[in-house]
Design a protein around this motif. Sequence first.
Motif, PDB file in Angstrom:
ATOM      1  N   ILE A   1       0.858  -1.183   0.000  1.00 48.58           N
ATOM      2  CA  ILE A   1       0.000   0.000   0.000  1.00 48.58           C
ATOM      3  C   ILE A   1       0.892   1.231   0.000  1.00 48.58           C
ATOM      4  CG2 ILE A   1      -1.701   1.337   1.299  1.00 48.58           C
ATOM      5  CD1 ILE A   1      -2.695  -1.378   2.446  1.00 48.58           C
ATOM      6  N   ASN A   2       0.639   2.145  -0.935  1.00 44.59           N
ATOM      7  CA  ASN A   2       1.320   3.440  -0.966  1.00 44.59           C
ATOM      8  C   ASN A   2       0.446   4.449  -0.233  1.00 44.59           C
ATOM      9  OD1 ASN A   2       3.465   2.695  -2.779  1.00 44.59           O
ATOM     10  ND2 ASN A   2       1.983   2.751  -4.439  1.00 44.59           N
ATOM     11  N   VAL A   3       1.065   5.302   0.569  1.00 47.02           N
ATOM     12  CA  VAL A   3       0.354   6.408   1.197  1.00 47.02           C
ATOM     13  C   VAL A   3       1.172   7.659   0.924  1.00 47.02           C
ATOM     14  CG1 VAL A   3      -0.535   7.393   3.356  1.00 47.02           C
ATOM     15  CG2 VAL A   3      -0.548   4.904   3.034  1.00 47.02           C
ATOM     16  N   PHE A   4       0.519   8.670   0.367  1.00 48.25           N
ATOM     17  CA  PHE A   4       1.238   9.902   0.046  1.00 48.25           C
ATOM     18  C   PHE A   4       0.321  11.109   0.171  1.00 48.25           C
ATOM     19  CE2 PHE A   4      -0.440   7.969  -3.763  1.00 48.25           C
ATOM     20  CZ  PHE A   4      -1.064   9.011  -4.434  1.00 48.25           C
TER      21      PHE A   4
ATOM     22  N   ASP B   1      -5.443  17.503  -3.649  1.00 40.52           N
ATOM     23  CA  ASP B   1      -6.629  17.019  -2.950  1.00 40.52           C
ATOM     24  C   ASP B   1      -6.717  17.533  -1.514  1.00 40.52           C
ATOM     25  OD1 ASP B   1      -7.657  15.387  -5.105  1.00 40.52           O
ATOM     26  OD2 ASP B   1      -5.994  14.029  -4.706  1.00 40.52           O
ATOM     27  N   GLY B   2      -5.615  18.066  -1.010  1.00 43.12           N
ATOM     28  CA  GLY B   2      -5.614  18.585   0.360  1.00 43.12           C
ATOM     29  C   GLY B   2      -5.681  17.500   1.414  1.00 43.12           C
ATOM     30  N   GLY B   3      -5.101  16.351   1.129  1.00 42.77           N
ATOM     31  CA  GLY B   3      -5.099  15.256   2.094  1.00 42.77           C
ATOM     32  C   GLY B   3      -4.238  14.119   1.593  1.00 42.77           C
ATOM     33  N   TYR B   4      -4.416  12.972   2.184  1.00 43.06           N
ATOM     34  CA  TYR B   4      -3.580  11.810   1.885  1.00 43.06           C
ATOM     35  C   TYR B   4      -4.331  10.811   1.013  1.00 43.06           C
ATOM     36  CZ  TYR B   4      -0.370  13.702   5.223  1.00 43.06           C
ATOM     37  OH  TYR B   4       0.512  14.543   5.855  1.00 43.06           O
ATOM     38  N   ILE B   5      -3.600  10.223   0.103  1.00 43.86           N
ATOM     39  CA  ILE B   5      -4.117   9.184  -0.777  1.00 43.86           C
ATOM     40  C   ILE B   5      -3.407   7.881  -0.420  1.00 43.86           C
ATOM     41  CG2 ILE B   5      -4.343   8.402  -3.176  1.00 43.86           C
ATOM     42  CD1 ILE B   5      -5.836  11.017  -2.659  1.00 43.86           C
ATOM     43  N   ALA B   6      -4.165   6.820  -0.346  1.00 44.72           N
ATOM     44  CA  ALA B   6      -3.591   5.479  -0.168  1.00 44.72           C
ATOM     45  C   ALA B   6      -4.071   4.646  -1.345  1.00 44.72           C
ATOM     46  CB  ALA B   6      -4.053   4.876   1.155  1.00 44.72           C
TER      47      ALA B   6
ATOM     48  N   CYS C   1      -7.855   0.744  -6.957  1.00 43.67           N
ATOM     49  CA  CYS C   1      -8.146   0.582  -5.536  1.00 43.67           C
ATOM     50  C   CYS C   1      -7.382   1.650  -4.766  1.00 43.67           C
ATOM     51  CB  CYS C   1      -7.750  -0.812  -5.051  1.00 43.67           C
ATOM     52  SG  CYS C   1      -8.221  -1.114  -3.328  1.00 43.67           S
ATOM     53  N   ALA C   2      -8.108   2.691  -4.361  1.00 42.65           N
ATOM     54  CA  ALA C   2      -7.480   3.820  -3.673  1.00 42.65           C
ATOM     55  C   ALA C   2      -8.492   4.457  -2.738  1.00 42.65           C
ATOM     56  CB  ALA C   2      -6.981   4.844  -4.685  1.00 42.65           C
TER      57      ALA C   2
ATOM     58  N   THR D   1      -5.636  12.342   7.178  1.00 45.25           N
ATOM     59  CA  THR D   1      -4.342  11.974   7.765  1.00 45.25           C
ATOM     60  C   THR D   1      -3.880  10.681   7.095  1.00 45.25           C
ATOM     61  OG1 THR D   1      -5.281  10.570   9.497  1.00 45.25           O
ATOM     62  CG2 THR D   1      -5.053  12.931  10.026  1.00 45.25           C
ATOM     63  N   PRO D   2      -2.577  10.368   7.208  1.00 41.66           N
ATOM     64  CA  PRO D   2      -2.114   9.091   6.642  1.00 41.66           C
ATOM     65  C   PRO D   2      -2.850   7.895   7.250  1.00 41.66           C
ATOM     66  CG  PRO D   2      -0.238  10.451   7.279  1.00 41.66           C
ATOM     67  CD  PRO D   2      -1.480  11.146   7.763  1.00 41.66           C
TER      68      PRO D   2
END
Length: 76
Positions: A9-12, A17-22, A30-31, A36-37
């Motif tokens: 899983i990548n988290v960045f 978007d003003g937030g975190y994407i996983a 699948c995201a 927050t992370p």
Amino acid sequence: MKTRADYHINVFYSAEDGGYIADVPDLKSCAAFGDTPELALQEVLVAKAAWLAAARKHKKPVPAPRYRPAIYALAH
């Protein structure tokens, strides 16, 4: 068929978007998003479970985990 797989899983952070994407690179589209992370990770785990359940329900192939960032290769 495996019933449980450990997918990378990548988290960045996404300024756009003003937030975190996983995301789960091995599972197409699948995201999830979170402020927050930790929230992004929590949400993508829900998305991963739904992705896998839908694939199985519709008898679609479930890929084996194979994505490995370069950092894993350096650890060996």
